[in-house]
Write an enzyme that holds these catalytic residues in place. Structure first.
Site, PDB file in Angstrom:
ATOM      1  N   GLU A  29      -3.961  -1.796  -8.141  1.00  0.00           N
ATOM      2  CA  GLU A  29      -4.519  -3.170  -9.024  1.00  0.00           C
ATOM      3  C   GLU A  29      -5.700  -2.611  -9.307  1.00  0.00           C
ATOM      4  OE1 GLU A  29      -1.467  -6.839  -8.422  1.00  0.00           O
ATOM      5  OE2 GLU A  29      -2.943  -6.887  -6.892  1.00  0.00           O
ATOM      6  N   ASN A  57      -0.070 -10.447  -6.098  1.00  0.00           N
ATOM      7  CA  ASN A  57      -0.191 -11.875  -4.936  1.00  0.00           C
ATOM      8  C   ASN A  57       0.013 -12.882  -5.909  1.00  0.00           C
ATOM      9  OD1 ASN A  57      -0.626 -10.280  -3.300  1.00  0.00           O
ATOM     10  ND2 ASN A  57      -2.736  -9.950  -3.077  1.00  0.00           N
ATOM     11  N   HIS A  85      -7.322  -2.504  -6.269  1.00  0.00           N
ATOM     12  CA  HIS A  85      -7.224  -3.774  -5.102  1.00  0.00           C
ATOM     13  C   HIS A  85      -5.891  -2.323  -4.747  1.00  0.00           C
ATOM     14  CE1 HIS A  85      -3.988  -6.827  -3.986  1.00  0.00           C
ATOM     15  NE2 HIS A  85      -4.783  -6.404  -3.037  1.00  0.00           N
ATOM     16  N   SER A 105      -8.514  -9.627  -3.122  1.00  0.00           N
ATOM     17  CA  SER A 105      -6.920  -9.775  -3.437  1.00  0.00           C
ATOM     18  C   SER A 105      -7.050 -10.912  -4.475  1.00  0.00           C
ATOM     19  CB  SER A 105      -5.821  -9.979  -2.398  1.00  0.00           C
ATOM     20  OG  SER A 105      -6.480  -9.587  -1.222  1.00  0.00           O
TER      21      SER A 105
HETATM   22  N1  CAA Z   1      -0.197   4.200   7.845  1.00  0.00           N
HETATM   23  C1  CAA Z   1      -0.153   5.008   7.672  1.00  0.00           C
HETATM   24  N2  CAA Z   1       1.130   5.884   7.486  1.00  0.00           N
HETATM   25  C2  CAA Z   1       1.640   4.218   7.747  1.00  0.00           C
HETATM   26  C3  CAA Z   1       1.767   3.382   7.993  1.00  0.00           C
HETATM   27  C4  CAA Z   1       0.418   3.017   8.267  1.00  0.00           C
HETATM   28  N3  CAA Z   1      -0.602   1.687   8.606  1.00  0.00           N
HETATM   29  N4  CAA Z   1       2.514   2.521   8.134  1.00  0.00           N
HETATM   30  C5  CAA Z   1       3.664   3.189   8.253  1.00  0.00           C
HETATM   31  N5  CAA Z   1       3.606   4.279   7.671  1.00  0.00           N
HETATM   32  C6  CAA Z   1       4.349   5.596   7.499  1.00  0.00           C
HETATM   33  C7  CAA Z   1       4.575   6.156   8.957  1.00  0.00           C
HETATM   34  O1  CAA Z   1       4.716   7.619   9.124  1.00  0.00           O
HETATM   35  C8  CAA Z   1       6.207   5.965   7.458  1.00  0.00           C
HETATM   36  O2  CAA Z   1       6.288   8.141   7.310  1.00  0.00           O
HETATM   37  P1  CAA Z   1       7.566   8.957   7.349  1.00  0.00           P
HETATM   38  O3  CAA Z   1       8.933   7.992   7.215  1.00  0.00           O
HETATM   39  O4  CAA Z   1       6.848   9.637   5.885  1.00  0.00           O
HETATM   40  O5  CAA Z   1       7.095   9.249   8.647  1.00  0.00           O
HETATM   41  C9  CAA Z   1       6.728   5.664   6.734  1.00  0.00           C
HETATM   42  O6  CAA Z   1       5.370   5.190   6.624  1.00  0.00           O
HETATM   43  C10 CAA Z   1       7.543   4.538   7.295  1.00  0.00           C
HETATM   44  O7  CAA Z   1       6.912   3.838   8.242  1.00  0.00           O
HETATM   45  P2  CAA Z   1       7.700   3.621   9.340  1.00  0.00           P
HETATM   46  O8  CAA Z   1       8.819   4.162  10.102  1.00  0.00           O
HETATM   47  O9  CAA Z   1       6.936   3.180  10.898  1.00  0.00           O
HETATM   48  O10 CAA Z   1       8.814   2.065   9.524  1.00  0.00           O
HETATM   49  P3  CAA Z   1       9.176   1.155   8.020  1.00  0.00           P
HETATM   50  O11 CAA Z   1      10.387   2.614   7.263  1.00  0.00           O
HETATM   51  O12 CAA Z   1      10.114   0.268   8.283  1.00  0.00           O
HETATM   52  O13 CAA Z   1       8.180   1.307   6.799  1.00  0.00           O
HETATM   53  C11 CAA Z   1       6.029  -0.208   5.436  1.00  0.00           C
HETATM   54  C12 CAA Z   1       7.319   0.414   7.373  1.00  0.00           C
HETATM   55  C13 CAA Z   1       5.840   1.334   4.797  1.00  0.00           C
HETATM   56  C14 CAA Z   1       5.347  -0.707   6.379  1.00  0.00           C
HETATM   57  C15 CAA Z   1       7.764  -0.486   5.200  1.00  0.00           C
HETATM   58  O14 CAA Z   1       8.281  -1.639   5.979  1.00  0.00           O
HETATM   59  C16 CAA Z   1       6.734  -1.502   3.819  1.00  0.00           C
HETATM   60  O15 CAA Z   1       6.887  -0.867   2.645  1.00  0.00           O
HETATM   61  N6  CAA Z   1       6.862  -2.738   4.093  1.00  0.00           N
HETATM   62  C17 CAA Z   1       6.166  -3.546   2.857  1.00  0.00           C
HETATM   63  C18 CAA Z   1       5.318  -3.365   2.642  1.00  0.00           C
HETATM   64  C19 CAA Z   1       4.582  -4.126   1.818  1.00  0.00           C
HETATM   65  O16 CAA Z   1       4.809  -5.162   0.892  1.00  0.00           O
HETATM   66  N7  CAA Z   1       2.602  -4.388   1.720  1.00  0.00           N
HETATM   67  C20 CAA Z   1       2.481  -5.513   0.607  1.00  0.00           C
HETATM   68  C21 CAA Z   1       2.082  -6.025   1.186  1.00  0.00           C
HETATM   69  S1  CAA Z   1       0.935  -7.233   0.492  1.00  0.00           S
HETATM   70  C22 CAA Z   1      -0.647  -6.418  -0.255  1.00  0.00           C
HETATM   71  O17 CAA Z   1      -1.101  -5.561   0.667  1.00  0.00           O
HETATM   72  C23 CAA Z   1      -1.368  -7.235  -1.345  1.00  0.00           C
HETATM   73  C24 CAA Z   1      -2.573  -8.287  -0.192  1.00  0.00           C
HETATM   74  O18 CAA Z   1      -3.593  -8.092  -0.815  1.00  0.00           O
HETATM   75  C25 CAA Z   1      -2.228  -8.655   0.857  1.00  0.00           C
END
Ligand code: CAA
Length: 309
Positions: free
Chosen positions: A177, A215, A165, A144
């Site tokens: 990325e 990030n 990434h 990251s």
């Molecule tokens: N694996 C596979 N599919 C997943 C999953 C996983 N771990 N988590 C969620 N999903 C899928 C679900 O199956 C669902 O699909 P459908 O709607 O098609 O059935 C969809 O994603 C939405 O999931 P939920 O309904 O359970 O829950 P939600 O609507 O609250 O979504 C989320 C969950 C996708 C995590 C959403 O909250 C989101 O986009 N959050 C933001 C995540 C984010 O910002 N990520 C970046 C983090 S920073 C990073 O990663 C950088 C780093 O270097 C640290």
């Protein structure tokens, strides 16, 4: 430009038609993933579903087996939701091999490491991967924030090293990325972009600078959410509600910190602070103490929110 042909697609397993390419100078069919944490397993699932053969290397065979079992569960859920057929699930699973042997990555065209965010560990791993893999293999890091150039310079092929990434959860988030260290060739960057696109993602290219794009912008916000909470301005629940309701974010900052992992979040902030010495990146004392207390977020069952019920 490098051509990229997932083996499943070549054999018609991926169910996608692909126009014949004139004369591909490079082909990525077999992808190695090192590390089976949240990101490694998510990237492995994404690549397998996209038609690539995947070798997933974990530190022990039992963790590798557990990761494959979790992947099967995740794909089963997608079958239940009607997003995948049983055949697609079975084909994806058949493309993945779990192993504890680093040497099993010998035949990979691309290896993406997603081990702990510790530069010494990653540097040693890149030296090993350079020895094990074929001369043409691309070696990538899912770091990251850490300097990709430090990893590239451990190898005899710094032109074939870059960052790829993914974001958490990797099967869902559409961004990748592609990080270009000073030494990377245009062919390597093009192949990395093509790989991301073949995984159904949107690649963006970014310089090898701590935090890259996402990030560098996201973590001051997350850190400032902890500051507000520490100052007693509002509760965790209300800060999360405010950012969801007021900004349309899919999750609030504390739910997101817990999803990313507080240890990973702290490592990202420390790496950003190390590089820029900008007080915006200085991790809040509470975050550091929660990591010391092993309150790491979802993965430990407790973070800013409680997942033990
Ligand atoms: N694996 C596979 N599919 C997943 C999953 C996983 N771990 N988590 C969620 N999903 C899928 C679900 O199956 C669902 O699909 P459908 O709607 O098609 O059935 C969809 O994603 C939405 O999931 P939920 O309904 O359970 O829950 P939600 O609507 O609250 O979504 C989320 C969950 C996708 C995590 C959403 O909250 C989101 O986009 N959050 C933001 C995540 C984010 O910002 N990520 C970046 C983090 S920073 C990073 O990663 C950088 C780093 O270097 C640290």
């Amino acid at each position: 430009m490098a051509a990229l042909l997932p083996r499943g697609k070549r054999l018609g397993l991926g169910g996608l038609s692909q126009a014949p390419l004139a004369s591909p100078p490079m082909s990525i069919a077999r992808v190695g993933i090192v590390g089976s944490g949240i990101m490694g397993s998510g990237i492995a699932e994404t690549a397998a579903v996209s038609g690539f053969e995947v070798v997933l290397r974990s530190r022990s065979q039992s963790t590798a087996d557990a990761t494959l079992a979790a992947m099967e569960k995740s794909l089963n859920r997608q079958v239940e939701k009607g997003k995948k057929t049983e055949e697609e699930r079975d084909q994806a699973l058949a493309r993945v091999t779990g192993t504890s042997e680093l040497d099993a990555l010998a035949g990979c065209d691309l290896v993406i490491e997603s081990v702990v965010e510790d530069l010494d560990v990653k540097k040693a791993l890149f030296a090993d991967l350079d020895r094990i893999t074929g001369d043409d293999a691309i070696l990538a890091t899912n770091t990251s924030t850490l300097p990709v150039i430090e990893m590239a310079m451990q190898t005899g092929r710094p032109d074939k090293v870059c960052g790829i990434h993914f974001f958490n959860p990797a099967p869902v988030m559409s961004l990748v990325e592609v990080v270009r260290p000073l030494t990377a060739s245009d062919e390597t960057i093009a192949a990395a972009r093509q790989f991301a696109e073949a995984c159904g993602k949107t690649p963006v290219e970014v310089k090898d600078q701590a935090g890259f794009i996402v990030n560098a912008l996201l973590f001051p916000y997350l850190n400032n959410a902890v500051r507000l909470f520490e100052q007693g301005v509002a509760s965790v629940a209300d800060i999360d509600s405010a950012m969801k309701g007021g900004c349309g974010f899919p999750m609030g900052p504390f739910a997101l910190l817990d999803l990313v992992g507080l240890d990973t979040s702290l490592a990202i902030l420390d790496a950003l602070y190390d590089e820029f010495k900008d007080p915006n990146y200085a991790a809040m004392p509470l975050l550091r103490r929660m990591v010391t207390a092993q309150q790491l977020g979802r993965k430990s069952g407790q973070g800013f929110l409680d997942y033990r019920k």
